[in-house]
Design an enzyme around this catalytic site. Structure first.
Site, PDB file in Angstrom:
ATOM      1  N   TYR A  47       0.799  -1.233   0.000  1.00  0.00           N
ATOM      2  CA  TYR A  47       0.000   0.000   0.000  1.00  0.00           C
ATOM      3  C   TYR A  47       0.831   1.282   0.000  1.00  0.00           C
ATOM      4  CZ  TYR A  47      -3.750  -3.281   1.031  1.00  0.00           C
ATOM      5  OH  TYR A  47      -4.645  -4.322   0.957  1.00  0.00           O
ATOM      6  N   ASN A 100     -13.090   4.080  -1.188  1.00  0.00           N
ATOM      7  CA  ASN A 100     -12.272   2.865  -1.137  1.00  0.00           C
ATOM      8  C   ASN A 100     -12.917   1.990  -0.065  1.00  0.00           C
ATOM      9  OD1 ASN A 100     -10.479   0.819  -0.798  1.00  0.00           O
ATOM     10  ND2 ASN A 100      -8.651   2.109  -0.793  1.00  0.00           N
ATOM     11  N   HIS A 141     -15.286  -6.755  -1.164  1.00  0.00           N
ATOM     12  CA  HIS A 141     -15.407  -8.162  -1.550  1.00  0.00           C
ATOM     13  C   HIS A 141     -16.505  -8.891  -0.791  1.00  0.00           C
ATOM     14  CE1 HIS A 141     -11.590  -6.884  -3.121  1.00  0.00           C
ATOM     15  NE2 HIS A 141     -11.080  -6.744  -1.912  1.00  0.00           N
ATOM     16  N   ASP A 179     -25.716  -1.881  -2.136  1.00  0.00           N
ATOM     17  CA  ASP A 179     -27.083  -1.376  -2.215  1.00  0.00           C
ATOM     18  C   ASP A 179     -27.135   0.117  -1.879  1.00  0.00           C
ATOM     19  OD1 ASP A 179     -28.002  -3.857  -2.938  1.00  0.00           O
ATOM     20  OD2 ASP A 179     -28.865  -4.348  -0.979  1.00  0.00           O
ATOM     21  N   HIS A 232      -9.038   1.641  -5.453  1.00  0.00           N
ATOM     22  CA  HIS A 232      -8.160   0.763  -4.667  1.00  0.00           C
ATOM     23  C   HIS A 232      -6.723   1.188  -4.892  1.00  0.00           C
ATOM     24  CE1 HIS A 232     -11.506  -1.782  -3.713  1.00  0.00           C
ATOM     25  NE2 HIS A 232     -11.852  -1.736  -4.991  1.00  0.00           N
ATOM     26  N   SER A 285      -4.029  -0.660  -4.330  1.00  0.00           N
ATOM     27  CA  SER A 285      -3.306  -1.773  -4.952  1.00  0.00           C
ATOM     28  C   SER A 285      -4.070  -2.278  -6.168  1.00  0.00           C
ATOM     29  CB  SER A 285      -3.129  -2.904  -3.935  1.00  0.00           C
ATOM     30  OG  SER A 285      -4.402  -3.455  -3.590  1.00  0.00           O
ATOM     31  N   ARG A 326      -9.872 -11.131  -4.043  1.00  0.00           N
ATOM     32  CA  ARG A 326      -9.887  -9.679  -4.273  1.00  0.00           C
ATOM     33  C   ARG A 326     -10.301  -9.329  -5.699  1.00  0.00           C
ATOM     34  NH1 ARG A 326      -7.328  -7.708   0.410  1.00  0.00           N
ATOM     35  NH2 ARG A 326      -5.741  -9.157   1.132  1.00  0.00           N
TER      36      ARG A 326
HETATM   37  C1  DQA Z   1      -7.761  -2.163  -0.962  1.00  0.00           C
HETATM   38  C2  DQA Z   1      -7.765  -3.579  -1.524  1.00  0.00           C
HETATM   39  C3  DQA Z   1      -8.650  -4.500  -0.690  1.00  0.00           C
HETATM   40  O1  DQA Z   1      -8.636  -5.814  -1.232  1.00  0.00           O
HETATM   41  C4  DQA Z   1      -8.154  -4.549   0.737  1.00  0.00           C
HETATM   42  O2  DQA Z   1      -9.037  -5.339   1.526  1.00  0.00           O
HETATM   43  C5  DQA Z   1      -7.926  -3.217   1.325  1.00  0.00           C
HETATM   44  C6  DQA Z   1      -7.361  -2.140   0.508  1.00  0.00           C
HETATM   45  C7  DQA Z   1      -6.801  -1.227  -1.711  1.00  0.00           C
HETATM   46  O3  DQA Z   1      -6.921  -0.021  -1.556  1.00  0.00           O
HETATM   47  O4  DQA Z   1      -5.921  -1.704  -2.448  1.00  0.00           O
HETATM   48  O5  DQA Z   1      -8.113  -3.020   2.536  1.00  0.00           O
HETATM   49  O6  DQA Z   1      -9.078  -1.615  -1.095  1.00  0.00           O
END
Ligand code: DQA
Length: 149
Positions: free
Chosen positions: A27, A79, A85, A92, A105, A107, A116
Site C-alpha cells: 500500500y 475505497n 469483496h 445497495d 483501490h 493496490s 480480491r
Molecule cells: C484495498 C484492496 C482490498 O482488497 C483490501 O481489503 C484493502 C485495501 C486497496 O486499496 O488496495 O483493505 O481496497
C-alpha cells in the site's frame, strides 16, 4: 440558489487509517492524512469543497453515502477496502443514491489473491480505479469534478 461550492466526498473503509505502516510493500508509505491532504488540495483547486471520512464500520460508510446524497454532494470517491469483496449492503447503498460514486483501490486487486478479484460494489459505481496508489483518488476526483461542472 446558493453559490456555495458543492462537495466532493472521499470515504475510506476499514484498516485504511493504518496506511503508511500497514503492509507498505502493498500500500506504500503515504499515510491517510497525506492522501486526504492531497484530495482536499485538489478538490479546492477544482472549485469544490471536500469532506473526507474513514471508518471500520460498514454501517457508518452506508450512512455517510446517504448523507452525501442528502446534502447534495457532487460525487463520492470510495475505497471500501475489505468490504469491496463482501458487502451487499454497501453495494445497495451506492445503488440507492443518485450521486456518482467512483471506487478506488490503492493496490491492483486483480493482480492479488482471487478473492480480491470480485467486487460486489463496483457494478453500482460509475467506474473503478485500481493499482495507481494515491493517484487513483486524484484521478477519481478529477472525473467527478468534470462530470459535475
Ligand atoms: C484495498 C484492496 C482490498 O482488497 C483490501 O481489503 C484493502 C485495501 C486497496 O486499496 O488496495 O483493505 O481496497
Amino acid at each position: 440558489m446558493s453559490d456555495a461550492p458543492k462537495t466532493l466526498w472521499v470515504l475510506h473503509g476499514p484498516n485504511l487509517d493504518r496506511l503508511g505502516r500497514r503492509e507498505p510493500e502493498v500500500y506504500g508509505r503515504q499515510t491517510l492524512a497525506d492522501i486526504d491532504a492531497a484530495c482536499a488540495g485538489l478538490a479546492r483547486a477544482l472549485g469544490f469543497a471536500h469532506e473526507s471520512r474513514q471508518s471500520a464500520h460498514e454501517g457508518a460508510l452506508i450512512e455517510w453515502l446517504h448523507e452525501a446524497a442528502d446534502t447534495g454532494a457532487a460525487g463520492v470517491v470510495i475505497n471500501p477496502a475489505g468490504y469491496t469483496h463482501t458487502s451487499v449492503a454497501l453495494r445497495d447503498a451506492i445503488a440507492a443514491i443518485d450521486v456518482p460514486v467512483v471506487e478506488v483501490h490503492l493496490s491492483n486487486v486483480h493482480a492479488r489473491e482471487a478473492f480480491r478479484h470480485v467486487s460486489l460494489t463496483a457494478a453500482a459505481c460509475a467506474g473503478t480505479i485500481a493499482g495507481l496508489g494515491a493517484e487513483g483518488y486524484l484521478a477519481a476526483l478529477r472525473y467527478l469534478a468534470a462530470r459535475a461542472s
